[in-house]
Design an enzyme around this catalytic site. Structure first.
Site, PDB file in Angstrom:
ATOM      1  N   HIS A 143      59.531 -17.450 -32.090  1.00  0.00           N
ATOM      2  CA  HIS A 143      60.788 -17.730 -32.808  1.00  0.00           C
ATOM      3  C   HIS A 143      61.406 -19.039 -32.331  1.00  0.00           C
ATOM      4  O   HIS A 143      61.279 -19.412 -31.164  1.00  0.00           O
ATOM      5  CB  HIS A 143      61.775 -16.563 -32.711  1.00  0.00           C
ATOM      6  CG  HIS A 143      62.270 -16.220 -31.336  1.00  0.00           C
ATOM      7  ND1 HIS A 143      63.407 -16.794 -30.794  1.00  0.00           N
ATOM      8  CD2 HIS A 143      61.810 -15.354 -30.405  1.00  0.00           C
ATOM      9  CE1 HIS A 143      63.620 -16.277 -29.593  1.00  0.00           C
ATOM     10  NE2 HIS A 143      62.662 -15.412 -29.319  1.00  0.00           N
ATOM     11  N   ASP A 187      64.768 -19.937 -32.801  1.00  0.00           N
ATOM     12  CA  ASP A 187      66.197 -19.925 -32.459  1.00  0.00           C
ATOM     13  C   ASP A 187      66.402 -19.573 -30.989  1.00  0.00           C
ATOM     14  O   ASP A 187      65.514 -19.042 -30.322  1.00  0.00           O
ATOM     15  CB  ASP A 187      66.968 -18.915 -33.342  1.00  0.00           C
ATOM     16  CG  ASP A 187      66.528 -17.473 -33.099  1.00  0.00           C
ATOM     17  OD1 ASP A 187      65.314 -17.223 -32.954  1.00  0.00           O
ATOM     18  OD2 ASP A 187      67.406 -16.595 -33.037  1.00  0.00           O
ATOM     19  N   ASP A 190      62.932 -19.157 -23.982  1.00  0.00           N
ATOM     20  CA  ASP A 190      62.921 -18.055 -24.957  1.00  0.00           C
ATOM     21  C   ASP A 190      63.380 -18.648 -26.283  1.00  0.00           C
ATOM     22  O   ASP A 190      64.562 -18.791 -26.504  1.00  0.00           O
ATOM     23  CB  ASP A 190      63.849 -16.931 -24.492  1.00  0.00           C
ATOM     24  CG  ASP A 190      63.966 -15.800 -25.495  1.00  0.00           C
ATOM     25  OD1 ASP A 190      63.197 -15.781 -26.466  1.00  0.00           O
ATOM     26  OD2 ASP A 190      64.850 -14.945 -25.302  1.00  0.00           O
ATOM     27  N   GLU A 221      65.483 -14.695 -34.695  1.00  0.00           N
ATOM     28  CA  GLU A 221      65.008 -13.503 -33.981  1.00  0.00           C
ATOM     29  C   GLU A 221      66.102 -12.932 -33.089  1.00  0.00           C
ATOM     30  O   GLU A 221      66.255 -11.721 -32.955  1.00  0.00           O
ATOM     31  CB  GLU A 221      63.777 -13.856 -33.134  1.00  0.00           C
ATOM     32  CG  GLU A 221      63.057 -12.646 -32.551  1.00  0.00           C
ATOM     33  CD  GLU A 221      63.444 -12.315 -31.112  1.00  0.00           C
ATOM     34  OE1 GLU A 221      62.874 -11.387 -30.549  1.00  0.00           O
ATOM     35  OE2 GLU A 221      64.343 -12.971 -30.532  1.00  0.00           O
ATOM     36  N   GLU A 222      66.873 -13.820 -32.469  1.00  0.00           N
ATOM     37  CA  GLU A 222      67.872 -13.380 -31.481  1.00  0.00           C
ATOM     38  C   GLU A 222      69.009 -12.578 -32.119  1.00  0.00           C
ATOM     39  O   GLU A 222      69.775 -11.927 -31.428  1.00  0.00           O
ATOM     40  CB  GLU A 222      68.453 -14.593 -30.735  1.00  0.00           C
ATOM     41  CG  GLU A 222      67.433 -15.361 -29.906  1.00  0.00           C
ATOM     42  CD  GLU A 222      66.954 -14.592 -28.676  1.00  0.00           C
ATOM     43  OE1 GLU A 222      67.406 -13.453 -28.458  1.00  0.00           O
ATOM     44  OE2 GLU A 222      66.116 -15.146 -27.942  1.00  0.00           O
ATOM     45  N   ASP A 252      56.030 -14.255 -26.636  1.00  0.00           N
ATOM     46  CA  ASP A 252      57.466 -14.231 -26.324  1.00  0.00           C
ATOM     47  C   ASP A 252      57.759 -13.320 -25.131  1.00  0.00           C
ATOM     48  O   ASP A 252      58.852 -12.773 -25.017  1.00  0.00           O
ATOM     49  CB  ASP A 252      58.243 -13.763 -27.574  1.00  0.00           C
ATOM     50  CG  ASP A 252      59.745 -13.986 -27.458  1.00  0.00           C
ATOM     51  OD1 ASP A 252      60.169 -14.755 -26.567  1.00  0.00           O
ATOM     52  OD2 ASP A 252      60.491 -13.377 -28.244  1.00  0.00           O
ATOM     53  N   HIS A 261      68.516 -16.182 -21.973  1.00  0.00           N
ATOM     54  CA  HIS A 261      69.884 -16.000 -22.496  1.00  0.00           C
ATOM     55  C   HIS A 261      70.939 -16.426 -21.473  1.00  0.00           C
ATOM     56  O   HIS A 261      72.099 -16.055 -21.609  1.00  0.00           O
ATOM     57  CB  HIS A 261      70.170 -14.557 -22.955  1.00  0.00           C
ATOM     58  CG  HIS A 261      69.251 -14.081 -24.047  1.00  0.00           C
ATOM     59  ND1 HIS A 261      69.493 -12.949 -24.774  1.00  0.00           N
ATOM     60  CD2 HIS A 261      68.100 -14.596 -24.532  1.00  0.00           C
ATOM     61  CE1 HIS A 261      68.512 -12.772 -25.653  1.00  0.00           C
ATOM     62  NE2 HIS A 261      67.661 -13.767 -25.519  1.00  0.00           N
TER      63      HIS A 261
HETATM   64 ZN    ZN Z   1      62.565 -14.230 -27.522  1.00  0.00          ZN
END
Ligand code: ZN
Length: 417
Positions: free
Chosen positions: A86, A88, A149, A183-184, A206, A388
């Site tokens: 992903h 994003d 990520d 995705e997030e 991922d 994150h």
């Molecule tokens: Zn991820």
């Protein structure tokens, strides 16, 4: 074939390029992609894919990037496999103006991030750093997330594409590439065209530590609990008012610790209030419900219902409604029907020189939903850690291992066909 002898990795340069492009997604937005800026990365990836000779690379109106590396084998029966990451980054932490830093030849010292000296990566807080002595660690500068990520996964797949095109001695079937937005915020596969992909098996790149593969995710429901209270003028409310706000507060206070994210780990599930809003007459609590065992979701939901009903006994003029929406399901059940998908993934990790470890993930991936849409899709490590947040990191060497793993996977599918 030992791959690292013939490869000259470019994955780090790619990664450093991609993380400087802000692709934060936005749960408040209804559009797809949720933020137009995600297409900036999508467009760049298409340009780079075309430049290395992937002729059909394109981005669609929703920001999804599709591409194919055509088969170079004489075998006609090699299944089409797909690699997916992903684009994003998480809404939880800024992804604007990311300044990646390479800490070369890490020797176990504290890594102080220069733009905010209170951000210090310590081995005691990041135990996986123990496996990185001598490696080159990439972090952000202290004020943003890094975006490993999942731009580590994006860079690894891109680098694998480059090698597949430039090393015809690596034999493979048709390889499909998919890069997703959003995705997030749980919408990563909303607009995936499964028919267009036409793949037999997929792999999201991922995951966390090098060597890990995940074949199991949570099953997940969303639960909305609405409390209907009784409003009255506050000056004349004695014995009458039943405040929905206070009832909601009592319910939240009674949630058991052993069924909460902060009180569980491993294979335990939880219920988690993620939002609360309201006024005297009506209040809403939004929960997420998680467990590896789908049947247990119902039990967890009953816990919330029972607590609400218990609290409401004291409020004869108040009531509640509950609305449950399925979110995603544990992909293990699907993968067990196609055992070679995980088996070949484990083989590829071993051929790339690592101990392969099969794990479960306390969350969902794009793959958990893809698996139920007809594309069985476990998750392979990308090397991303502490995602994150501002202390997110990845190592150059782990990213190279992921590229090797992807290439071995392509070869294994060809070999076994
Ligand atoms: Zn991820």
């Amino acid at each position: 074939m030992t791959l690292n002898a013939i490869l000259s990795f470019n994955v780090t340069d790619r990664f450093l390029r991609y993380v400087t492009i802000d692709t934060q997604s936005d749960p408040e937005s209804d559009s797809c992609p949720s933020t137009a800026k995600q297409k900036n990365l999508g467009n760049l990836l298409v340009k780079e894919l075309l430049a290395i000779g992937v002729a059909d690379a394109h981005i669609d109106e929703y920001g999804y990037v599709y591409a194919t590396i055509p088969a170079n084998t004489n075998k006609a029966n090699v299944p089409v496999i797909c690699f997916c990451s992903h684009m994003d980054t998480s809404p939880d932490c800024s992804g604007e103006n990311v300044k990646p830093i390479i800490h070369k030849n890490y020797q176990g010292q504290d890594l102080v991030l220069p733009d905010d000296a209170t951000q210090i990566l310590k081995m005691s807080e990041h135990p996986d750093l123990k496996n990185q002595i001598g490696n080159d660690i990439i972090t952000a500068s202290g004020t943003t997330l890094l975006g490993a990520d999942n731009k580590a996964g994006v860079a690894e797949i891109m680098d694998a594409c480059y090698h597949l095109i430039n090393h015809p001695e690596i034999k493979h079937g048709d390889i499909r590439i998919l890069f997703t937005p959003d995705e997030e915020i749980g919408r990563g596969v909303d607009k995936v065209d499964i028919k267009k992909l036409g793949a037999y098996a997929g792999y999201t790149i991922d995951g966390e530590s090098a060597g890990n593969m995940e074949n199991e995710t949570f099953s997940a429901d969303g639960l909305k609990l609405i409390i209907h209270g009784l409003s009255a003028h506050p000056g004349f409310a004695k014995g009458k008012m039943e405040s929905a706000i206070k009832i909601a507060g009592e319910i939240v206070a009674k949630l058991p610790l052993n069924l909460s994210p902060e009180g569980t780990s491993g294979m335990q599930g939880f219920v988690h209030p993620v939002g609360i809003s309201g006024h005297v007459e009506e209040a809403t609590i939004d929960f997420i419900i998680r467990d590896f065992d789908e049947r247990k979701l119902k039990e967890h939901e009953r816990v919330i219902r029972d607590i609400a009903d218990e609290v409401l006994k004291k409020y004869p003029n108040s009531s509640r409604t509950i609305d449950i929406k399925p979110q995603y399901r544990n992909m293990k059940g699907v993968l067990e029907k196609h055992p070679q998908i995980v088996e070949y993934g484990m083989d590829a990790i071993k051929r790339a020189g690592m101990d392969a470890k099969l794990c479960s993930i306390r969350g969902g991936t794009d793959g958990s939903r893809l698996s139920f849409m007809g594309l069985p899709c476990p998750n392979i490590f990308a090397g991303e850690h502490a995602f994150h947040g501002k202390q997110e990191w990845v190592s150059v060497q782990d990213m190279q291992k992921a590229v090797e793993t992807i290439l071995h996977l392509c070869m294994i599918w060809e070999e076994k066909a």
